[in-house]
Design a protein around this motif. Structure first.
Motif, PDB file in Angstrom:
ATOM      1  N   LYS A 205       3.142 -27.636  -7.816  1.00 51.97           N
ATOM      2  CA  LYS A 205       2.403 -28.630  -7.027  1.00 51.97           C
ATOM      3  C   LYS A 205       3.233 -29.902  -6.850  1.00 51.97           C
ATOM      4  CE  LYS A 205      -1.781 -31.467  -7.194  1.00 51.97           C
ATOM      5  NZ  LYS A 205      -3.004 -31.782  -7.970  1.00 51.97           N
ATOM      6  N   GLU A 206       3.806 -30.384  -7.926  1.00 52.84           N
ATOM      7  CA  GLU A 206       4.629 -31.586  -7.840  1.00 52.84           C
ATOM      8  C   GLU A 206       5.849 -31.351  -6.950  1.00 52.84           C
ATOM      9  OE1 GLU A 206       5.556 -32.740 -11.771  1.00 52.84           O
ATOM     10  OE2 GLU A 206       3.503 -33.363 -12.278  1.00 52.84           O
ATOM     11  N   SER A 207       6.433 -30.129  -7.058  1.00 50.35           N
ATOM     12  CA  SER A 207       7.592 -29.815  -6.215  1.00 50.35           C
ATOM     13  C   SER A 207       7.206 -29.813  -4.735  1.00 50.35           C
ATOM     14  CB  SER A 207       8.166 -28.461  -6.626  1.00 50.35           C
ATOM     15  OG  SER A 207       9.248 -28.099  -5.798  1.00 50.35           O
ATOM     16  N   ALA A 208       6.036 -29.202  -4.421  1.00 49.98           N
ATOM     17  CA  ALA A 208       5.588 -29.182  -3.026  1.00 49.98           C
ATOM     18  C   ALA A 208       5.325 -30.598  -2.513  1.00 49.98           C
ATOM     19  CB  ALA A 208       4.329 -28.325  -2.907  1.00 49.98           C
ATOM     20  N   ILE A 209       4.723 -31.413  -3.375  1.00 54.04           N
ATOM     21  CA  ILE A 209       4.458 -32.797  -2.978  1.00 54.04           C
ATOM     22  C   ILE A 209       5.757 -33.542  -2.717  1.00 54.04           C
ATOM     23  CG2 ILE A 209       3.541 -35.007  -3.808  1.00 54.04           C
ATOM     24  CD1 ILE A 209       1.376 -33.425  -5.280  1.00 54.04           C
ATOM     25  N   LEU A 210       6.745 -33.318  -3.580  1.00 50.44           N
ATOM     26  CA  LEU A 210       8.032 -33.982  -3.396  1.00 50.44           C
ATOM     27  C   LEU A 210       8.718 -33.508  -2.108  1.00 50.44           C
ATOM     28  CD1 LEU A 210       9.381 -33.957  -7.054  1.00 50.44           C
ATOM     29  CD2 LEU A 210       8.516 -35.914  -5.763  1.00 50.44           C
ATOM     30  N   ARG A 211       8.629 -32.179  -1.854  1.00 46.11           N
ATOM     31  CA  ARG A 211       9.232 -31.669  -0.608  1.00 46.11           C
ATOM     32  C   ARG A 211       8.543 -32.268   0.615  1.00 46.11           C
ATOM     33  NH1 ARG A 211       9.333 -26.710  -3.495  1.00 46.11           N
ATOM     34  NH2 ARG A 211       7.422 -26.046  -2.442  1.00 46.11           N
ATOM     35  N   ALA A 212       7.210 -32.324   0.563  1.00 45.12           N
ATOM     36  CA  ALA A 212       6.479 -32.901   1.697  1.00 45.12           C
ATOM     37  C   ALA A 212       6.837 -34.374   1.878  1.00 45.12           C
ATOM     38  CB  ALA A 212       4.975 -32.736   1.478  1.00 45.12           C
ATOM     39  N   ASP A 213       6.928 -35.089   0.749  1.00 49.36           N
ATOM     40  CA  ASP A 213       7.314 -36.496   0.835  1.00 49.36           C
ATOM     41  C   ASP A 213       8.717 -36.649   1.420  1.00 49.36           C
ATOM     42  OD1 ASP A 213       4.905 -37.216  -0.211  1.00 49.36           O
ATOM     43  OD2 ASP A 213       5.645 -37.449  -2.283  1.00 49.36           O
ATOM     44  N   ALA A 214       9.632 -35.715   1.035  1.00 50.70           N
ATOM     45  CA  ALA A 214      10.994 -35.786   1.565  1.00 50.70           C
ATOM     46  C   ALA A 214      11.023 -35.530   3.066  1.00 50.70           C
ATOM     47  CB  ALA A 214      11.886 -34.779   0.830  1.00 50.70           C
ATOM     48  N   VAL A 215      10.240 -34.518   3.514  1.00 50.91           N
ATOM     49  CA  VAL A 215      10.193 -34.223   4.957  1.00 50.91           C
ATOM     50  C   VAL A 215       9.592 -35.402   5.713  1.00 50.91           C
ATOM     51  CG1 VAL A 215       9.138 -32.725   6.684  1.00 50.91           C
ATOM     52  CG2 VAL A 215      10.112 -31.732   4.607  1.00 50.91           C
ATOM     53  N   ARG A 216       8.496 -35.938   5.157  1.00 50.82           N
ATOM     54  CA  ARG A 216       7.864 -37.080   5.810  1.00 50.82           C
ATOM     55  C   ARG A 216       8.819 -38.269   5.888  1.00 50.82           C
ATOM     56  NH1 ARG A 216       5.079 -41.381   3.895  1.00 50.82           N
ATOM     57  NH2 ARG A 216       5.211 -40.554   1.757  1.00 50.82           N
ATOM     58  N   GLU A 217       9.531 -38.514   4.783  1.00 48.47           N
ATOM     59  CA  GLU A 217      10.478 -39.616   4.770  1.00 48.47           C
ATOM     60  C   GLU A 217      11.600 -39.390   5.785  1.00 48.47           C
ATOM     61  OE1 GLU A 217      11.907 -43.301   3.510  1.00 48.47           O
ATOM     62  OE2 GLU A 217      10.008 -42.282   3.074  1.00 48.47           O
TER      63      GLU A 217
END
Length: 300
Positions: A205-217
């Motif tokens: 879950k944390e990894s997915a959140i980090l990936r989503a945050d990276a894509v959004r950024e």
């Protein structure tokens, strides 16, 4: 000749004098008799006794003593025979009673302990006996302390050291304990697997959140870059228009700029091309440009 008689007499007197001196050690009491009858109890210190008339009948230790008795067979209320061994902690409080109150005090305490233990265990069932060691210790201590007062003995405590049930009951208990250990191990293993799965899920879950945050950024940065580029292009265009206006261009210059813009439009990928409706003006603009070019060539 007289010296040969006096010297032995003096030696004998000296020996008698030394034998009259008695030193009682610390934490010890001496029971003294006068012609076989109790005369006194000597505490620690230097004492004198009359030779041939007084004697130390018993030397009694006043320290707390520990006696470990061998296992005793007892029967519970549900008719189960088991072996129980006890440890008795006692202290002599009255040396006279300890000396004259009972013959062989240790044997008396052992027999009294065994009898008391049988009476207590006889009122209890096996399961209660195995789980009530403190209750047994308290009861047997109180009974022994009361019974040994007349012997000059103070029972401080009694500890049940081992309770040994019959072999078949021991086997059943071992099997039960083994099953209980296996059950606990299974529970611990299941809890460990559950915890591991939770940690893995939380990690994913944390990894997915980090990936989503990276894509959004990344998208935000790309959008900001495009916006910045558009802003810079518009700024450059505005600056060029400003400079062009400040230079006060002639109609011929404006005509050339218009053709350049039209050429760029024609070279683009657009599927539609918008042509000015005033074709006469366009022809005139072309003629003016041609004239400008001709004038430049003549000057050269």
């Amino acid at each position: 000749m007289l010296w040969f008689i006096l010297i032995p007499v003096l030696v004998i007197l000296l020996i008698l004098l030394i034998s009259c001196i008695c030193i009682v050690p610390q934490a010890t009491a001496y029971v003294v008799e006068w012609l076989g009858v109790y005369q006194a109890t000597w505490p620690a210190g230097l004492k004198f006794k009359v030779p041939f008339l007084m004697r130390v009948a018993k030397k009694v230790s006043l320290k707390e003593q520990v006696v470990d008795f061998k296992p005793q067979p007892v029967i519970t209320r549900d008719n189960v025979t088991m072996q129980i061994d006890t440890v008795v902690f006692f202290q002599v409080t009255d040396a006279k009673l300890f000396t004259y109150g009972v013959e062989r005090p240790m044997a008396a305490i052992e027999n009294l302990t065994a009898t008391t233990l049988r009476n207590i265990i006889g009122d209890m069932e096996l399961d209660h006996t195995l789980t009530s060691r403190d209750i047994i210790n308290t009861k047997i201590t109180a009974i022994l302390d009361q019974a040994t007062d007349k012997w000059g003995i103070k029972v401080n405590r009694v500890e049940v050291k081992n309770i040994i049930p019959p072999a078949e009951i021991q086997d059943a208990m071992e099997k039960q304990m083994k099953a209980e250990r296996q059950r606990r191990e299974s529970i611990l293993r299941a809890e460990g697997e559950k915890r591991s799965a939770i940690l893995v899920a939380e990690g994913e879950k944390e990894s997915a959140i980090l990936r989503a945050d990276a894509v959004r950024e990344q998208r935000i940065r790309e959008a900001q870059g495009e916006a910045q580029a558009i802003m810079e292009v518009q700024t450059a265009l505005a600056d060029s228009i400003k400079l062009l206006n400040e230079a006060a261009p002639t109609d011929k210059v404006l005509a050339i700029k218009s053709l350049e813009a039209l050429a760029k439009v024609a070279d683009g990928k657009a599927t539609k091309l918008i042509i000015p409706s005033d074709m006469q003006n366009l022809a005139g603009m072309v003629a003016s440009i041609k004239e400008m070019v001709t004038d430049d060539s003549a000057k050269k």
